[in-house]
Design a protein around this motif. Sequence first.
Motif, short mmCIF file in Angstrom:
data_model
loop_
_atom_site.label_atom_id
_atom_site.label_comp_id
_atom_site.label_asym_id
_atom_site.label_seq_id
_atom_site.Cartn_x
_atom_site.Cartn_y
_atom_site.Cartn_z
N SER A 105 -76.34 2.74 39.80
CA SER A 105 -77.37 2.37 38.77
C SER A 105 -76.53 1.99 37.48
CB SER A 105 -78.27 3.50 38.94
OG SER A 105 -79.09 3.76 39.90
N CYS A 106 -77.27 0.86 36.95
CA CYS A 106 -77.07 0.51 35.43
C CYS A 106 -78.30 0.60 34.78
CB CYS A 106 -76.30 -0.65 35.53
SG CYS A 106 -75.96 -1.40 34.12
N ALA A 107 -78.63 1.52 33.94
CA ALA A 107 -79.64 1.64 33.43
C ALA A 107 -79.45 0.91 31.74
CB ALA A 107 -80.11 2.80 32.97
N ALA A 108 -80.42 -0.03 31.48
CA ALA A 108 -80.48 -0.57 30.17
C ALA A 108 -81.26 -0.11 29.04
CB ALA A 108 -80.65 -2.18 30.49
N SER A 109 -80.77 -0.01 28.18
CA SER A 109 -81.64 0.27 27.02
C SER A 109 -81.69 -0.50 25.69
CB SER A 109 -81.25 1.95 26.64
OG SER A 109 -80.07 1.88 25.91
N GLY A 110 -82.41 -0.14 24.94
CA GLY A 110 -82.70 -0.88 23.72
C GLY A 110 -83.87 -1.84 23.99
N SER A 111 -84.03 -2.89 23.01
CA SER A 111 -85.19 -3.71 22.95
C SER A 111 -85.01 -4.94 23.82
CB SER A 111 -85.38 -4.26 21.40
OG SER A 111 -84.32 -4.86 21.27
N GLN A 168 -79.19 -5.74 21.06
CA GLN A 168 -78.04 -5.66 21.87
C GLN A 168 -78.44 -4.63 22.76
OE1 GLN A 168 -74.36 -5.08 20.19
NE2 GLN A 168 -73.27 -5.16 22.23
N VAL A 169 -78.23 -5.10 24.11
CA VAL A 169 -78.55 -4.06 25.30
C VAL A 169 -77.42 -3.13 25.45
CG1 VAL A 169 -77.77 -5.77 27.03
CG2 VAL A 169 -79.56 -3.95 27.66
N GLN A 170 -77.78 -1.82 25.56
CA GLN A 170 -76.86 -0.77 25.95
C GLN A 170 -76.96 -0.55 27.49
OE1 GLN A 170 -77.64 2.21 23.23
NE2 GLN A 170 -75.94 1.46 21.78
N LEU A 171 -75.67 -0.29 28.32
CA LEU A 171 -75.69 -0.22 29.58
C LEU A 171 -75.14 1.18 30.02
CD1 LEU A 171 -74.79 -3.88 30.73
CD2 LEU A 171 -77.18 -2.74 30.51
N VAL A 172 -75.79 1.93 30.79
CA VAL A 172 -74.98 2.95 31.43
C VAL A 172 -75.00 3.34 32.80
CG1 VAL A 172 -75.31 5.65 31.21
CG2 VAL A 172 -76.00 4.37 29.11
N GLU A 173 -74.08 3.43 33.45
CA GLU A 173 -73.50 3.39 34.64
C GLU A 173 -73.72 4.67 35.25
OE1 GLU A 173 -70.77 0.53 32.94
OE2 GLU A 173 -71.30 2.37 32.60
N SER A 174 -74.07 4.94 36.58
CA SER A 174 -74.18 6.23 37.25
C SER A 174 -74.20 6.08 38.64
CB SER A 174 -75.55 7.13 36.68
OG SER A 174 -76.72 6.26 36.98
N GLY A 175 -74.05 7.15 39.37
CA GLY A 175 -74.18 7.09 40.88
C GLY A 175 -73.06 7.27 41.41
N GLY A 176 -71.89 7.26 40.89
CA GLY A 176 -70.56 7.29 41.67
C GLY A 176 -70.35 8.70 41.92
N GLY A 177 -69.12 8.80 42.59
CA GLY A 177 -68.73 10.03 43.53
C GLY A 177 -67.83 9.91 44.38
N LEU A 178 -67.62 10.95 45.06
CA LEU A 178 -66.62 11.27 46.35
C LEU A 178 -67.38 11.01 47.61
CD1 LEU A 178 -63.60 11.59 47.26
CD2 LEU A 178 -64.37 13.86 47.38
N VAL A 179 -67.08 9.66 48.36
CA VAL A 179 -67.40 9.50 49.69
C VAL A 179 -66.48 9.36 50.89
CG1 VAL A 179 -67.83 7.14 48.85
CG2 VAL A 179 -69.22 8.13 50.70
N GLY A 225 -68.41 3.49 32.68
CA GLY A 225 -68.16 3.22 33.92
C GLY A 225 -68.42 4.52 34.84
N THR A 226 -68.50 4.43 36.38
CA THR A 226 -68.70 5.17 36.99
C THR A 226 -67.50 5.43 38.13
OG1 THR A 226 -70.53 6.53 38.61
CG2 THR A 226 -70.34 4.12 38.39
N GLN A 227 -66.85 6.47 38.18
CA GLN A 227 -65.95 6.47 39.39
C GLN A 227 -66.47 6.42 40.74
OE1 GLN A 227 -62.39 6.69 38.99
NE2 GLN A 227 -62.38 6.31 41.07
N VAL A 228 -65.87 5.75 41.62
CA VAL A 228 -66.21 5.77 43.07
C VAL A 228 -64.97 6.08 43.71
CG1 VAL A 228 -67.04 4.62 45.10
CG2 VAL A 228 -68.03 4.30 42.92
N THR A 229 -64.62 7.32 44.57
CA THR A 229 -63.78 7.30 45.52
C THR A 229 -63.94 7.48 46.58
OG1 THR A 229 -62.90 8.79 43.44
CG2 THR A 229 -61.70 8.96 45.36
N VAL A 230 -63.13 6.52 47.57
CA VAL A 230 -63.12 6.78 49.03
C VAL A 230 -62.38 7.34 49.82
CG1 VAL A 230 -64.20 5.16 51.05
CG2 VAL A 230 -65.03 4.49 48.58
N SER A 231 -62.72 8.38 50.31
CA SER A 231 -61.60 9.00 51.08
C SER A 231 -61.54 8.67 52.56
CB SER A 231 -61.63 10.59 51.28
OG SER A 231 -62.95 10.85 51.92
#
Length: 122
Positions: free
Chosen positions: A21-27, A1-12, A115-121
Amino acid sequence: QVQLVESGGGLVQAGGSVRLSCAASGSISIFSINAMGWYRQAPGKQRELVAGITRGGSTNYADSVKGRFTISRDNAKNTLYLQMNSLKPEDTAVYYCNTALAFGPMGATGSWGQGTQVTVSS
């Protein structure tokens, strides 16, 4: 089974850009997955598909993000991306990646990550 980790969010600020980005790990290589998608959930709303991409490279976007967001996949890095441009306050949400059905509304088929939080001001 693939594991997915999200990153890159923030305040913009509105009008700005972010790349998730969504990095997949596992086989399992993401190249072997029929389809993947980015989803988002805003406070008080249901989770919705933002963008999906099939193994063959076909893409599907929510009407609200067409022309502003681009989904892509780097098979060598085993990573899924979401380039988000011209961001609006209504894009504020937690963004998730997941494996998806390769047809129709491309419903998610795997477990949800943090998940990764994206906040748009404004």
